[in-house]
Design a protein around this motif. Structure first.
Motif, mmCIF file in Angstrom:
data_model
loop_
_atom_site.group_PDB
_atom_site.id
_atom_site.type_symbol
_atom_site.label_atom_id
_atom_site.label_comp_id
_atom_site.label_asym_id
_atom_site.label_seq_id
_atom_site.Cartn_x
_atom_site.Cartn_y
_atom_site.Cartn_z
ATOM 1 N N TRP A 413 0.595 -1.502 0.051
ATOM 2 C CA TRP A 413 -0.069 0.029 0.389
ATOM 3 C C TRP A 413 1.122 1.527 -0.600
ATOM 4 O O TRP A 413 0.764 2.447 -0.527
ATOM 5 C CB TRP A 413 -0.815 -0.098 0.922
ATOM 6 C CG TRP A 413 -2.519 -0.981 1.267
ATOM 7 C CD1 TRP A 413 -1.740 -2.158 1.576
ATOM 8 C CD2 TRP A 413 -2.749 -1.109 0.137
ATOM 9 N NE1 TRP A 413 -2.925 -3.071 1.759
ATOM 10 C CE2 TRP A 413 -3.608 -1.943 1.024
ATOM 11 C CE3 TRP A 413 -3.627 -0.302 -0.925
ATOM 12 C CZ2 TRP A 413 -5.176 -2.708 -0.546
ATOM 13 C CZ3 TRP A 413 -4.685 -0.515 -1.224
ATOM 14 C CH2 TRP A 413 -5.393 -2.295 -1.046
ATOM 15 N N MET A 416 2.548 1.646 -3.625
ATOM 16 C CA MET A 416 0.961 2.162 -4.515
ATOM 17 C C MET A 416 1.036 3.950 -4.141
ATOM 18 O O MET A 416 0.670 4.513 -5.267
ATOM 19 C CB MET A 416 0.092 0.898 -4.036
ATOM 20 C CG MET A 416 -0.777 1.459 -5.557
ATOM 21 S SD MET A 416 -1.914 0.462 -5.088
ATOM 22 C CE MET A 416 -3.128 1.619 -3.913
ATOM 23 N N ALA A 442 8.245 2.383 -10.546
ATOM 24 C CA ALA A 442 7.640 1.748 -10.868
ATOM 25 C C ALA A 442 8.465 0.667 -11.723
ATOM 26 O O ALA A 442 8.629 -0.608 -11.030
ATOM 27 C CB ALA A 442 6.906 1.866 -12.049
ATOM 28 N N THR A 445 10.673 -1.361 -8.568
ATOM 29 C CA THR A 445 9.481 -2.368 -7.973
ATOM 30 C C THR A 445 9.867 -3.608 -9.084
ATOM 31 O O THR A 445 9.960 -4.709 -7.801
ATOM 32 C CB THR A 445 8.243 -1.944 -7.815
ATOM 33 O OG1 THR A 445 8.017 -1.663 -9.453
ATOM 34 C CG2 THR A 445 7.543 -0.328 -7.580
#
Length: 517
Positions: A413, A416, A442, A445
């Motif tokens: 969470w 994001m 991103a 990740t």
């Protein structure tokens, strides 16, 4: 409630003083060492119980309001006050600090790190707890600085006296980096207090920078930001962290990653964002750029350490992973939006739980194998923890997938929401720049997933145990007791994020609005 918060902050200090006294004859147990370790468990358990009672008594309908406040004159000439309080931002950090310190004390009772007498170890652990709890509870800039600095000495000695190979150099590097950053931060805090006429953080946040010129805010944010960035740690001011983690004892690494790193990001949210918003707006794009650079750099360093033949130390790898994870926290803060800042605060808590668990697990591996070197652990056929110690292997895999941000676990969470915040940054910030930062984050990740899955494959999988090879112990009872709360909270926070976001969001909204709601 006032007394409870004062007990939480000052109680560990009293416990530290008591730890240095001789134990009464009836409490010595098998030995004085056992008595003082039991004392550490007792004191941290009392503080954790007080923190839980405080959380239960907290008015969850008004999380943006400072509660359990104490406000006493201390240095009238400078208007410095002993001002304490908690809101939805600081309460989760307070409870997590109390929990991690208790789990470290419990773990140390059964697995005391090699070094001098436990008496000093317990006293330092409790002083460290008091300093971190005070950092999250004080509402005066001068007190914040004193609490911020209070943790340096105990952590230095925990590394230097109870650490492993290279501990002296790592401890010196830790304290020199953080002290130099703190000197610059003090100048920024004094500039704000003297120009605004008060050091009260609540009054300054409510004023929302209206009493400070833009030039003063820019200078203050630069000075304070450097000190906070060192502690966070932000790339490229991170180089003290891998050495400190590699040399620190297991509980030192847990507290360093789980609690001390959060002090820097908390300072950005509590001080820089609401008190000097114009200055923060100037530096936000640069902070975001350094944040995403840290995300990619930390992941690439971890990939290099995880590669076979590179003699990568598993503790060092997790330390570099913290540089990447804290990059997401800084990216969320840099967006200056409620979505991004809430994501940063959520990622703070998630990182504390998950990385604390990872360092516990790596410490257990090091105890069993005598090393945290990945090549030695994996060997020719892999460490094969799934077959040799299935519970330990399963927990390591769980912590790894939680750390890479698997949906349904706490790590998902915060990262994001930080990326969502970068998608739509605050007014006045360049959206194309932040969209670029979001894309780089991103990509980070994916790199995170790559190195963590590589670690799981090398450590948990592998060939069957050769005949005659000594068995290794699976998870012991005391390890199960110390790690279960972290596993449970990682799952709860992942499946029910509203528990944490419901606390932080109203407080964040008010901080960013300058108390005008």
């Amino acid at each position: 409630m006032q007394f409870l918060l004062a007990l939480i902050v000052a109680g560990p200090l009293l416990g530290a003083a008591a730890a240095l006294l001789p134990a009464p004859p009836g409490l010595k147990g098998k030995s004085p060492d056992q008595a003082v370790l039991r004392h550490g468990v007792t004191v941290t358990a009392v503080i954790l119980a007080a923190a839980i009672v405080l959380a239960l008594g907290f008015d969850h309908d008004q999380p943006s309001r400072m509660q359990a406040t104490t406000d006493i004159k201390w240095i009238p000439a400078l208007d410095v006050r002993i001002h304490l309080g908690v809101d939805g931002i600081s309460l989760p950090l307070l409870v997590m600090t109390a929990l991690l310190t208790f789990l470290c004390a419990l773990y140390s009772y059964f697995k005391m790190p090699a070094g001098p007498s436990p008496r000093g170890f317990v006293a330092l652990l409790l002083v460290l707890e008091s300093g971190t709890l005070a950092t999250f509870a004080v509402l005066d800039l001068v007190l914040f600085f004193l609490a911020f600095e209070m943790v340096l000495v105990p952590m230095y000695f925990l590394i230097a006296r109870w650490g492993g190979a290279g501990r002296q150099a790592a401890a010196w590097k830790f304290i020199l980096f953080t002290l130099l950053g703190s000197v610059v931060m003090l100048l920024g805090l004094l500039l704000i207090g003297l120009k605004a006429g008060t050091f009260d953080m609540v009054a300054l946040a409510t004023d929302n920078g209206r009493g400070l010129t833009t030039s003063v805010q820019v200078i203050a944010v630069l000075a304070i930001g450097i000190g906070l960035a060192v502690k966070t740690p932000m790339w490229p001011l991170h180089s003290w962290l891998p050495d400190a983690h590699t040399a620190a004892p297991t509980v030192g690494s847990v507290l360093l990653a789980g609690v001390l790193l959060k002090m820097g990001t908390y300072g950005f949210v509590r001080i820089v964002l609401p008190i000097a918003p114009d200055g923060m707006r100037v530096f936000a794009p640069y902070l975001a750029a350094f944040a995403v650079a840290g995300i990619v750099y930390g992941s690439l360093a971890c990939l290099a350490l995880a590669k076979p033949g590179n003699k990568g130390d598993l503790k060092r790898l997790i330390a570099y992973s913290s540089v990447g994870h804290m990059g997401f926290v800084l990216l969320g803060i840099a967006t200056m939006t409620p979505t991004g800042v809430n994501g940063a605060l959520f990622a703070n808590i998630a990182h504390g739980l998950i990385t604390g668990l990872l360092f516990f697990l790596v410490g257990a591996l090091k105890d069993r194998y005598g090393t945290a070197d990945l090549d030695t652990l994996a060997g020719a056929t892999g460490a094969a923890l799934y077959g040799r110690a299935p519970r330990l292997g399963g927990l390591l895999a769980f912590a790894a997938v939680a750390s890479l941000g698997l949906p349904g676990l706490a790590g998902f969470w915060g990262e994001m929401l930080a990326l969502f915040g970068a998608f739509e940054p605050a007014a006045g910030l360049s959206r194309p720049a932040f969209l670029t930062f979001m894309a780089i984050g991103a990509f980070g990740t994916l790199l995170t997933a790559a190195y963590l899955l590589l670690v799981v494959r090398r450590v948990c999988m592998g060939g069957a145990r050769p005949a005659g090879e000594a068995r290794i112990a699976d998870v012991q009872g005391y390890e199960f007791a110390a790690w279960t709360p972290l596993v449970a909270l990682t799952v709860v926070a992942g499946l029910w994020p509203a528990v944490l976001l419901g606390l932080t969001d109203p407080a964040v909204q008010q901080l960013l609005a300058g108390g005008k709601q």
